[in-house]
Scaffold this active site. Structure first.
Site, PDB file in Angstrom:
ATOM      1  N   GLU A   1      -1.670 -24.713   8.838  1.00 27.91           N
ATOM      2  CA  GLU A   1      -2.174 -24.106  10.078  1.00 27.91           C
ATOM      3  C   GLU A   1      -1.258 -24.436  11.242  1.00 27.91           C
ATOM      4  O   GLU A   1      -0.900 -23.574  12.049  1.00 27.91           O
ATOM      5  CB  GLU A   1      -3.579 -24.634  10.396  1.00 27.91           C
ATOM      6  CG  GLU A   1      -4.711 -23.834   9.844  1.00 27.91           C
ATOM      7  CD  GLU A   1      -6.059 -24.311  10.360  1.00 27.91           C
ATOM      8  OE1 GLU A   1      -7.071 -23.852   9.827  1.00 27.91           O
ATOM      9  OE2 GLU A   1      -6.108 -25.141  11.296  1.00 27.91           O
TER      10      GLU A   1
ATOM     11  N   ARG B   1     -15.817 -32.301  12.738  1.00 27.04           N
ATOM     12  CA  ARG B   1     -16.625 -31.084  12.820  1.00 27.04           C
ATOM     13  C   ARG B   1     -17.998 -31.325  13.435  1.00 27.04           C
ATOM     14  O   ARG B   1     -18.441 -30.602  14.325  1.00 27.04           O
ATOM     15  CB  ARG B   1     -16.814 -30.459  11.429  1.00 27.04           C
ATOM     16  CG  ARG B   1     -17.671 -29.189  11.467  1.00 27.04           C
ATOM     17  CD  ARG B   1     -17.996 -28.689  10.071  1.00 27.04           C
ATOM     18  NE  ARG B   1     -16.826 -28.257   9.359  1.00 27.04           N
ATOM     19  CZ  ARG B   1     -16.289 -27.040   9.466  1.00 27.04           C
ATOM     20  NH1 ARG B   1     -16.829 -26.153  10.286  1.00 27.04           N
ATOM     21  NH2 ARG B   1     -15.226 -26.709   8.774  1.00 27.04           N
TER      22      ARG B   1
END
Length: 290
Positions: free
Chosen positions: A101, A40
Site C-alpha cells: 500500500e 483499527r
C-alpha cells in the site's frame, strides 16, 4: 505544552505542488493506510470518524487475513484520493499488504501529486526510516521469506525511508488522543482545500445550516441559490464554506471564483466554461465547443 507536528528527518520541509486552476475530480478526499490489528479498534476508527465529518474518507473495512498483494479495488481507491494518511504503528512493517500500500501511495505522490501525511503512532520516526526496532525485526522475517525478491524488499525499505522524511505527526503516550486527532484533521483541512475558508468566523455555521435547509439536499430536485448583500459581509466565505461541506455528496462538482473579473480577461466566459466542463465531464481544456 501544545504538540508540534513532526517535520520530517530531512532539513527541507515537504512540499506539495501548488494547486492549479483546474483540479481533477477524485472519488475520495482521504485514504487511510493502517495495520488493522494495531490500531483499527481505537485510534484509526476514531481518526476515520473525525475525518469523515469533513471529507469523503476511505478505510478498508475487511477484517479477514490479507494476502501479500493489495487488491485492484484498493489500488483504485488509493489512486482516487487527494490525500493519504499513513498510520505507522508497531507492526505496520510486518504486513506485506501495508508495505505494498505504502509503495503505491508514494507512486501516486510522485505521479499525481497526491498529498501524503505520515502519522507515527507510538513508534519513533527514525525507527521507521532506518528500519530499526520492530521495523528491523519485521524485515528480518521478510528476508527469510524466499518468496520475496531483493528488489521488492528494497522497494519497501525505500518507501519507509521516504515516508519518514515527510512532514507528519508523532504520537506518544503523553498526548491526549482526541487532541492529537483534531490536529491531524486540521492539517488535512489546511492541505486539502484548494481555497481558504475561515472556519472561525462567528455565526458561519448557523448561516450554513440555513443554506442547507434551503437547498434541501437529497430531495432529487435541482436547486439554485443566490447570496445577496452589501460587499464585505462574508458572502464569498459562506459560499466557499457551503461548497466545502456539501461537495462530497456529488460525484462531480466545480467551484468557479471571481467570475466577473475573469470573464473580462482573455478567453472570457468561454475559458470559464471550459474549466467547468473539464471538472464536471473531464472534457479537455483545449477542445473547441460550439
Amino acid at each position: 505544552m501544545a504538540m508540534q507536528p513532526y517535520t520530517g528527518a530531512s532539513s527541507s520541509s515537504s512540499s506539495s505542488s501548488s494547486s492549479s486552476s483546474v483540479v481533477s475530480s477524485k472519488k475520495f478526499d482521504v485514504f487511510i493506510s493502517f495495520h488493522g490489528k494495531d490500531t483499527r479498534i481505537k485510534f484509526t476508527s476514531h481518526l476515520y470518524v473525525a475525518l469523515s465529518k469533513y471529507f469523503r474518507t476511505f478505510i478498508d473495512e475487511k477484517e479477514l487475513e490479507k494476502g501479500d498483494e493489495i487488491s485492484s479495488a484498493l489500488v483504485k481507491a488509493i489512486e482516487e484520493a487527494y490525500v493519504s494518511v499513513v498510520v505507522f504503528s508497531k507492526n505496520y512493517a510486518s504486513s506485506k499488504w501495508c508495505l505494498n500500500e505504502l509503495v503505491k501511495i508514494l507512486e501516486c505522490k510522485k505521479d499525481q501529486g497526491q498529498i501524503v501525511i505520515p502519522v507515527f503512532y507510538e513508534v519513533d520516526p527514525s525507527d521507521v526510516g532506518n528500519q530499526r526496532g520492530s521495523y528491523g525485526q519485521a524485515f528480518e522475517k521478510h528476508e527469510q521469506d524466499l518468496r520475496q525478491s531483493k528488489d521488492k524488499l528494497q522497494k519497501w525499505r525505500n518507501a519507509l525511508t521516504e515516508a519518514a522524511k515527510l512532514s507528519g505527526w508523532h504520537f506518544q503516550n503523553d498526548r491526549i488522543e482526541s487532541n492529537f486527532i483534531k490536529d491531524i484533521v486540521e492539517d488535512v483541512l489546511h492541505r486539502k482545500l484548494p481555497f481558504e475558508v475561515n472556519k472561525k468566523i462567528v455565526g458561519i455555521e448557523k448561516k450554513y445550516e440555513e443554506i442547507e435547509l434551503l437547498l434541501n439536499i437529497g430531495s432529487g430536485d435541482v436547486r439554485t441559490l443566490g447570496l445577496w448583500g452589501m460587499g464585505g459581509i462574508g458572502k464569498t466565505t459562506l459560499a466557499k464554506y457551503a461548497y466545502a461541506k456539501l461537495s462530497f455528496q456529488f460525484e462531480r462538482h466545480c467551484l468557479l471564483e471571481n467570475v466577473r473579473e475573469k470573464s473580462n480577461k482573455s478567453g472570457g466566459l468561454s475559458a470559464l466554461r471550459k474549466v467547468c466542463l473539464y471538472e464536471l465531464f473531464d472534457l479537455p481544456l483545449n477542445a473547441r465547443y460550439v
